[in-house]
Scaffold this active site. Structure first.
Site, short mmCIF file in Angstrom:
data_model
loop_
_atom_site.label_atom_id
_atom_site.label_comp_id
_atom_site.label_asym_id
_atom_site.label_seq_id
_atom_site.Cartn_x
_atom_site.Cartn_y
_atom_site.Cartn_z
N GLU A 12 0.81 -1.21 0.00
CA GLU A 12 0.00 0.00 0.00
C GLU A 12 0.85 1.26 0.00
O GLU A 12 0.51 2.24 -0.68
CB GLU A 12 -0.95 0.00 1.20
CG GLU A 12 -2.00 -1.08 1.17
CD GLU A 12 -3.06 -0.85 0.11
OE1 GLU A 12 -3.89 -1.75 -0.10
OE2 GLU A 12 -3.07 0.22 -0.53
N ARG A 53 0.37 3.69 -3.28
CA ARG A 53 -0.31 4.97 -2.99
C ARG A 53 0.69 6.12 -2.85
O ARG A 53 0.56 7.14 -3.52
CB ARG A 53 -1.15 4.85 -1.72
CG ARG A 53 -2.23 3.79 -1.79
CD ARG A 53 -3.32 4.03 -0.78
NE ARG A 53 -4.06 2.81 -0.49
CZ ARG A 53 -5.24 2.77 0.11
NH1 ARG A 53 -5.82 3.88 0.48
NH2 ARG A 53 -5.83 1.62 0.35
N ASP A 71 -4.34 -10.49 -8.12
CA ASP A 71 -4.71 -9.56 -9.19
C ASP A 71 -3.59 -8.75 -9.85
O ASP A 71 -3.25 -8.95 -11.02
CB ASP A 71 -5.82 -8.61 -8.70
CG ASP A 71 -5.53 -7.96 -7.35
OD1 ASP A 71 -4.43 -8.12 -6.82
OD2 ASP A 71 -6.43 -7.27 -6.83
N GLU A 85 -12.57 -0.89 -10.00
CA GLU A 85 -12.10 -1.84 -11.02
C GLU A 85 -13.03 -1.98 -12.22
O GLU A 85 -12.56 -2.13 -13.36
CB GLU A 85 -11.87 -3.22 -10.37
CG GLU A 85 -10.68 -3.28 -9.44
CD GLU A 85 -10.97 -2.70 -8.07
OE1 GLU A 85 -10.01 -2.37 -7.34
OE2 GLU A 85 -12.17 -2.56 -7.72
N THR A 118 -1.37 0.34 -10.19
CA THR A 118 -2.62 -0.27 -9.74
C THR A 118 -3.43 0.65 -8.84
O THR A 118 -4.53 0.28 -8.42
CB THR A 118 -2.33 -1.62 -9.04
OG1 THR A 118 -3.52 -2.42 -9.04
CG2 THR A 118 -1.83 -1.41 -7.62
#
Length: 639
Positions: free
Chosen positions: A261, A265, A394, A528, A614
């Site tokens: 994360e 981010r 994913d 998504e 992502t």
């Protein structure tokens, strides 16, 4: 005592002959040299060095997430929220770039071949190099061999913001785009009013949320929003965000952080802000934070652990992860950002770290060609044979095709891995329901679980952007598959009362594209499905994707907009909604950005120049030959 171990020497040290004194002093000096050498040069001595060196002398080490069901269910939603959560014309293809000589990864492989001893040597050497670079660089952080923003700009095929900031000619489309911009401003204004400096807004209680997955870092919504604000032309808001990063983003935190994360981010957000604006502030912060993530790779295999203390550098695996394993979607979702950290810092260690992950994955056996979700960072073996294109797996697959595209289609290793994995996914996971819906099932040791998560709905866009570079005879097939999966995910929205999709939906016991468990019915502002709409619009220009996106805008406005922001809802199958009181930072970074791009012209962040990480942070394609040509021209001019 040492003295008592020397023959003929008393405890007081008296009665020594001259020769004995000489031998003793020689031994003592050698011992001191050995101790201080170990202290300063062994790879694990960073914390000891902090004891002896003043703060001004200490340099960062410059060397170059969840529930078991869903890594982003764990890390993309705070633990205390009460719900389990984790992420032209028809036939248009991405334009192929002119082929250059392939990027050589042999040098990286040779560095890695030396094993851990050589890696530790590089690790130690780079600390000295970092200190030297920082001591000799200006406030703008560059010396003659570092990344040149002007060279980068000249290598773009189109301006980042397009011909007219992406404004569409069609009045209705532009009106819809302006509505998305208004939603962003509304979400941002309420965050600033009630939660400024915190990680996320709680819109019902009008306060901020910090959480514990960023290791003490603050302002996740600010860093995640920088590029969204900039491309939407919300410049006052962007400047407020930039000023906060400059004055208040403290990277010297000391707490439990998700490697995944923080990377997608914070590092991703800072990198994209730099590439869009050229502000050195963002580059310097990204590299400084990237340095703090490197200790997570100090494992026997080089596979990083999922949790790291950004202060001490200590890392460990998630407590829920099977047998202390690392998660495929976490260690497999670093490549884009780390390659760019090498690009900006001129330090190869970042690329070496992620190439080492790829090297190990290429060595080990894959069951039926599939990549299971759990891998031991100690042994380098799979821990469980659970395969998912949704949570836990994913973005690993996403980063394979995007690494290939970001390399200007020169990273043939990434291309081979991606298409091999896609072939295995088609053979083992892609299913067709009795009602004709194509979906991605999960695979548990050879047994299919006919469930598809909202997180897996990114795969329509992923397969779409990779279609044009597959085998010629399969290109149309891939584009058709991408459209079918995107349609299935749209069906999961249309079959709910709120026209928003559940966290997971099933295809068994008579159900199709609907959640059959109460625990799967929530929606937390996820992007998504809309992400796949955006990619499929750009690839095909089929107007249905814009219509589907507008349906999502209307549903968000009706069911998720509250008086002081946007909130997720607990059950998409009832219009008497119960809100979860959380405006996720990825709603600002991903959901609203993808909607804005969907209603913009294709030259706003053109796919010919950019790939999205992502977290939807745009990173530029690295045109190595162009950058080298620019450097050669600069040297010629300087002479």
């Amino acid at each position: 005592m040492v003295f008592r171990k020397l023959p003929g020497v008393s405890a007081s040290g008296m009665g020594l002959r001259l020769s004995q004194k000489f031998v003793f002093l020689l031994f003592l000096s050698g011992l001191v040299t050995l101790c201080f050498g170990a202290l300063f040069f062994l790879p694990d001595s960073v914390r000891l060095k902090r004891i002896f060196l003043s703060k001004t002398e200490i340099q960062p080490v410059t060397v170059g997430s969840g529930s078991e069901n869903d890594v982003r269910e764990h890390v993309k939603r705070p633990k205390d929220q009460g719900m389990t959560s984790a992420k032209g014309d028809a036939g248009t293809r991405l334009k192929s770039q002119s082929r250059k000589p392939p990027v050589s990864y042999e040098a990286t492989e040779e560095r890695l071949a030396g094993g851990k001893a050589q890696e530790d040597l590089n690790f130690s050497r780079s600390k000295t190099e970092s200190a030297s670079e920082k001591a000799t660089s200006s406030d703008h952080g560059a010396h003659s061999d570092t990344f040149s923003y002007k060279k980068f700009e000249r290598c773009l095929l189109k301006p980042p913001l397009g011909r007219n900031n992406g404004k569409p000619d069609d009045p209705q489309t532009n009106e819809r785009r302006e509505k998305v911009k208004e939603m962003m401003k509304f979400a941002w204004d309420n965050y600033k009013l009630y939660a400024w400096g915190k990680n996320e807004l709680r819109p019902l209680t009008r306060n901020g949320h910090i959480g514990n997955m960023f290791g003490g870092l603050r302002g996740a919504s600010i860093v995640d929003s920088l590029d969204t604000l900039y491309i939407m032309g919300l410049m006052d808001e962007y400047n407020d965000a930039k000023e906060w990063v400059k004055t208040s983003l403290d990277l010297n935190s000391n707490g439990e952080a998700s490697l995944f994360e923080v990377n997608i981010r914070y590092v991703g957000g800072l990198l994209s802000a730099y590439y869009l604006t050229g502000e050195e502030l963002f580059k310097n912060k990204a590299v400084e934070l990237g340095e703090k993530l490197l200790p997570a790779f100090n494992t026997p295999t080089g596979i990083p652990r999922g949790v790291i203390n950004l202060g001490s550098g200590t890392s460990w695996s998630w407590g829920w992860a099977s047998a202390g394993s690392s998660i495929l979607a976490e260690f497999g979702t670093l490549h884009l950002e780390f390659v760019h950290l090498t690009e900006l810092s001129s330090n190869p260690i970042y690329t070496e770290k992620v190439m080492n992950i790829r090297k190990l994955l290429n060595k080990i056996e894959k069951p039926h060609g599939l990549y299971p979700n759990f891998l031991s960072p100690v042994s380098g073996n799979w821990v469980q044979h659970h395969v998912s294109i949704g949570g836990l797996g994913d973005s690993f697959y996403e980063y394979l095709i995007k690494s290939y595209l970001m390399s200007d289609k020169m990273d043939d290793d990434a291309k081979k891995m991606y298409y091999s994995a896609l072939e295995a996914i088609e053979a083992n996971l892609v299913q067709k329901s009795p009602g004709g819906l194509t979906y991605m099932a999960e695979w548990r040791g050879g047994i299919l679980d006919h469930k598809m998560g909202h997180l897996a709905c990114f795969s329509g866009g992923m397969i779409g952007i990779g279609a044009d570079d597959g085998a010629p005879e399969k290109r149309q097939h891939y584009l058709d598959l991408a459209a079918e999966i995107t349609n299935t995910c749209h069906e999961s929205y249309t079959r709910s009362a709120t026209k928003l999709g559940p966290e997971a939906f099933r295809f068994d016991s008579g159900a199709e594209a609907t959640a059959t468990r109460l625990s799967d019915r929530y929606y937390i502002l996820r992007p998504e499905v809309i992400e796949s709409y955006m990619y499929m619009w750009r690839l095909t220009h089929d107007p249905k994707y814009r219509e589907w996106g507008w349906e999502a805008v209307q549903a968000l406005e009706q069911h998720c907009r509250v008086e002081s922001g946007f909130s997720g809802i607990r059950d998409v199958y009832t219009t008497s909604v119960s809100h979860d009181n959380m405006q996720q930072s990825f709603f600002l970074s991903e959901t609203l950005k993808y909607l804005y791009l969907l209603f913009s012209d294709d030259d706003l962040l053109s796919l010919e120049d950019w790939v999205f990480n992502t977290e939807a942070h745009p990173l530029p394609i690295i045109r190595r030959s162009c950058l080298q040509d620019e450097a050669t021209q600069e040297k010629t001019v300087s002479k």
